[in-house]
Motif scaffolding. Structure first.
Motif, PDB file in Angstrom:
ATOM      1  N   LEU A   1      -5.476  -0.722  -2.284  1.00 17.50           N
ATOM      2  CA  LEU A   1      -6.238  -0.462  -1.062  1.00 17.50           C
ATOM      3  C   LEU A   1      -5.767   0.793  -0.332  1.00 17.50           C
ATOM      4  CD1 LEU A   1      -6.288  -4.103   0.407  1.00 17.50           C
ATOM      5  CD2 LEU A   1      -8.088  -2.988  -0.921  1.00 17.50           C
ATOM      6  N   GLU A   2      -4.786   1.498  -0.866  1.00 16.51           N
ATOM      7  CA  GLU A   2      -4.066   2.526  -0.119  1.00 16.51           C
ATOM      8  C   GLU A   2      -4.936   3.696   0.343  1.00 16.51           C
ATOM      9  OE1 GLU A   2      -1.001   3.877  -2.743  1.00 16.51           O
ATOM     10  OE2 GLU A   2      -2.389   4.859  -4.129  1.00 16.51           O
ATOM     11  N   ARG A   3      -6.076   3.911  -0.258  1.00 18.27           N
ATOM     12  CA  ARG A   3      -6.947   5.011   0.190  1.00 18.27           C
ATOM     13  C   ARG A   3      -7.858   4.590   1.342  1.00 18.27           C
ATOM     14  NH1 ARG A   3      -8.844   7.954  -5.484  1.00 18.27           N
ATOM     15  NH2 ARG A   3      -6.746   8.254  -6.326  1.00 18.27           N
TER      16      ARG A   3
ATOM     17  N   TYR B   1       3.339   0.584   5.768  1.00 17.97           N
ATOM     18  CA  TYR B   1       2.769  -0.749   5.905  1.00 17.97           C
ATOM     19  C   TYR B   1       3.855  -1.772   6.235  1.00 17.97           C
ATOM     20  CZ  TYR B   1      -1.670   0.537   3.531  1.00 17.97           C
ATOM     21  OH  TYR B   1      -2.882   1.080   3.184  1.00 17.97           O
ATOM     22  N   ASP B   2       3.417  -2.889   6.815  1.00 19.05           N
ATOM     23  CA  ASP B   2       4.299  -4.029   7.031  1.00 19.05           C
ATOM     24  C   ASP B   2       3.758  -5.196   6.214  1.00 19.05           C
ATOM     25  OD1 ASP B   2       5.338  -6.552   8.344  1.00 19.05           O
ATOM     26  OD2 ASP B   2       6.384  -5.040   9.535  1.00 19.05           O
TER      27      ASP B   2
ATOM     28  N   HIS C   1       5.017   1.345  -0.180  1.00 18.60           N
ATOM     29  CA  HIS C   1       4.340   1.573   1.108  1.00 18.60           C
ATOM     30  C   HIS C   1       4.898   0.686   2.229  1.00 18.60           C
ATOM     31  CE1 HIS C   1       1.403   4.394  -0.264  1.00 18.60           C
ATOM     32  NE2 HIS C   1       0.726   3.549  -1.009  1.00 18.60           N
ATOM     33  N   PHE C   2       5.658  -0.332   1.879  1.00 22.90           N
ATOM     34  CA  PHE C   2       6.049  -1.343   2.862  1.00 22.90           C
ATOM     35  C   PHE C   2       7.477  -1.130   3.361  1.00 22.90           C
ATOM     36  CE2 PHE C   2       2.623  -3.087   0.366  1.00 22.90           C
ATOM     37  CZ  PHE C   2       1.806  -3.654   1.326  1.00 22.90           C
ATOM     38  N   TYR C   3       7.650  -1.298   4.665  1.00 21.94           N
ATOM     39  CA  TYR C   3       8.972  -1.137   5.276  1.00 21.94           C
ATOM     40  C   TYR C   3       9.999  -2.068   4.628  1.00 21.94           C
ATOM     41  CZ  TYR C   3       6.089   1.034   8.921  1.00 21.94           C
ATOM     42  OH  TYR C   3       5.180   1.819   9.598  1.00 21.94           O
ATOM     43  N   GLN C   4       9.545  -3.204   4.151  1.00 23.62           N
ATOM     44  CA  GLN C   4      10.465  -4.212   3.614  1.00 23.62           C
ATOM     45  C   GLN C   4      11.088  -3.815   2.276  1.00 23.62           C
ATOM     46  OE1 GLN C   4       7.536  -4.850   5.073  1.00 23.62           O
ATOM     47  NE2 GLN C   4       7.990  -6.305   6.711  1.00 23.62           N
ATOM     48  N   THR C   5      10.651  -2.703   1.684  1.00 26.03           N
ATOM     49  CA  THR C   5      11.229  -2.279   0.407  1.00 26.03           C
ATOM     50  C   THR C   5      12.148  -1.066   0.556  1.00 26.03           C
ATOM     51  OG1 THR C   5       9.350  -0.826  -0.122  1.00 26.03           O
ATOM     52  CG2 THR C   5       9.215  -3.125  -0.858  1.00 26.03           C
TER      53      THR C   5
ATOM     54  N   ASP D   1       1.307  -7.749   7.765  1.00 25.16           N
ATOM     55  CA  ASP D   1      -0.106  -7.379   7.833  1.00 25.16           C
ATOM     56  C   ASP D   1      -0.793  -7.608   6.485  1.00 25.16           C
ATOM     57  OD1 ASP D   1       0.131  -6.534  10.516  1.00 25.16           O
ATOM     58  OD2 ASP D   1       0.877  -4.582   9.859  1.00 25.16           O
ATOM     59  N   TYR D   2      -0.076  -7.339   5.422  1.00 28.34           N
ATOM     60  CA  TYR D   2      -0.618  -7.534   4.065  1.00 28.34           C
ATOM     61  C   TYR D   2      -0.901  -9.015   3.823  1.00 28.34           C
ATOM     62  CZ  TYR D   2      -0.847  -6.468  -1.028  1.00 28.34           C
ATOM     63  OH  TYR D   2      -1.226  -6.287  -2.341  1.00 28.34           O
ATOM     64  N   VAL D   3       0.061  -9.857   4.135  1.00 26.12           N
ATOM     65  CA  VAL D   3      -0.117 -11.295   3.942  1.00 26.12           C
ATOM     66  C   VAL D   3      -1.265 -11.817   4.799  1.00 26.12           C
ATOM     67  CG1 VAL D   3       0.963 -13.561   4.258  1.00 26.12           C
ATOM     68  CG2 VAL D   3       2.277 -11.675   3.242  1.00 26.12           C
TER      69      VAL D   3
END
Length: 270
Positions: free
Chosen positions: A9-11, A61-62, A42-46, A65-67
């Motif tokens: 979905l990144e675009r 991304y967080d 893309h995610f802060y958690q990585t 929000d994805y979940v």
């Protein structure tokens, strides 16, 4: 049964309307099992897994929000699998495992895009290929395929021979087949499936991933497959699946693997 498990979905945005463009395309193309597998970088958690300038500039991304996006989709009876595509990062198995276990993914894709600080499939790094020994790049790439399989962290390996993307391929066939052999031997001893990806047809290589010789070794060693388009826009969902199916059947596959909440199940192909 058709799957399309590798999509991004990144675009666009992490919004239901945009997600629905992908799921609608999957439905139109007769794909019964469809999933989104956004790039984990893309995610802060990585941030404790993969760090470099290119990646860090694209971490926005967080995961919360994805979940939430998937939970909203499921409440609206949209049939979509929640996945992630992780850059396999040597030396970070503990961090990779912790991240994977922290979320209720339907399946997890592991892919190799980096050899050290060399982004092998990025246009920004393409000139680097001319400065490097192609055989050495391939050896290091398939070293990572082997250890990715041995980690047993991933359900699917993404575009297993992505390293050919810019048409840099060792001239010595015996060397290439040696890399395929050790990669498939490791994968056969793991839970990891191989995807037949049509994305290569839209790249300079203009071929499917994987190479037919490599896929034949996968079949001979009973490594399961899934089908994927690696779509970054809705229009590419299920793209060129006729060619993917033809290749799968040519080497002998009659089944495709499906996933739901980490559980895998074989289904008739096509």
């Amino acid at each position: 049964m058709l799957t399309d498990y590798h999509n991004h979905l990144e675009r666009g945005t992490l919004a239901l309307d945009y997600l629905k463009q992908f799921t609608d395309a999957a439905s139109i193309n007769g794909i019964q099992h469809f999933g989104i597998s956004e790039h984990a970088y893309h995610f802060y958690q990585t941030s404790d897994i993969l760090r470099n300038k290119w990646v860090d500039e694209r971490r926005f991304y967080d995961m919360a929000d994805y979940v939430r996006l998937f939970e909203e989709a499921w409440r609206n009876e949209i049939d979509v699998k929640m996945s992630i595509e992780m850059d396999y990062t040597p030396g970070r198995h503990a961090e990779l495992g912790h991240f994977i276990r922290s979320y209720d993914f339907d399946y997890v894709i592991g892919s190799i895009h980096w050899i050290g600080d060399f982004g092998i499939d990025l246009a920004e790094y393409r000139k680097e290929w001319d400065k490097r020994d192609v055989k050495e790049v391939y050896r290091k790439y398939f070293d990572q395929v082997v250890t990715l399989a041995q980690s047993n962290l991933f359900d699917i390996i993404g575009h297993i021979d992505l390293v050919k993307i810019f048409n840099y391929v060792p001239e010595e066939e015996s060397f290439l087949l040696e890399q395929y052999e050790r990669a498939t031997t490791a994968l056969a001893q793991s839970k990891t499936c191989v995807e037949i990806s049509t994305a290569g047809l839209r790249k300079p290589t203009q071929t499917l991933y994987p190479d037919k010789r490599l896929l034949q070794m996968c079949f001979d060693k009973k490594i399961p497959i899934v089908l994927s388009s690696d779509a970054h826009v809705p229009e590419h969902v299920g793209a060129d699946f006729d060619q993917a199916l033809e290749l799968a059947k040519e080497v002998g596959y009659k089944e495709v693997m499906t996933f739901s909440k980490g559980e895998r199940k074989a289904a008739p192909l096509g």
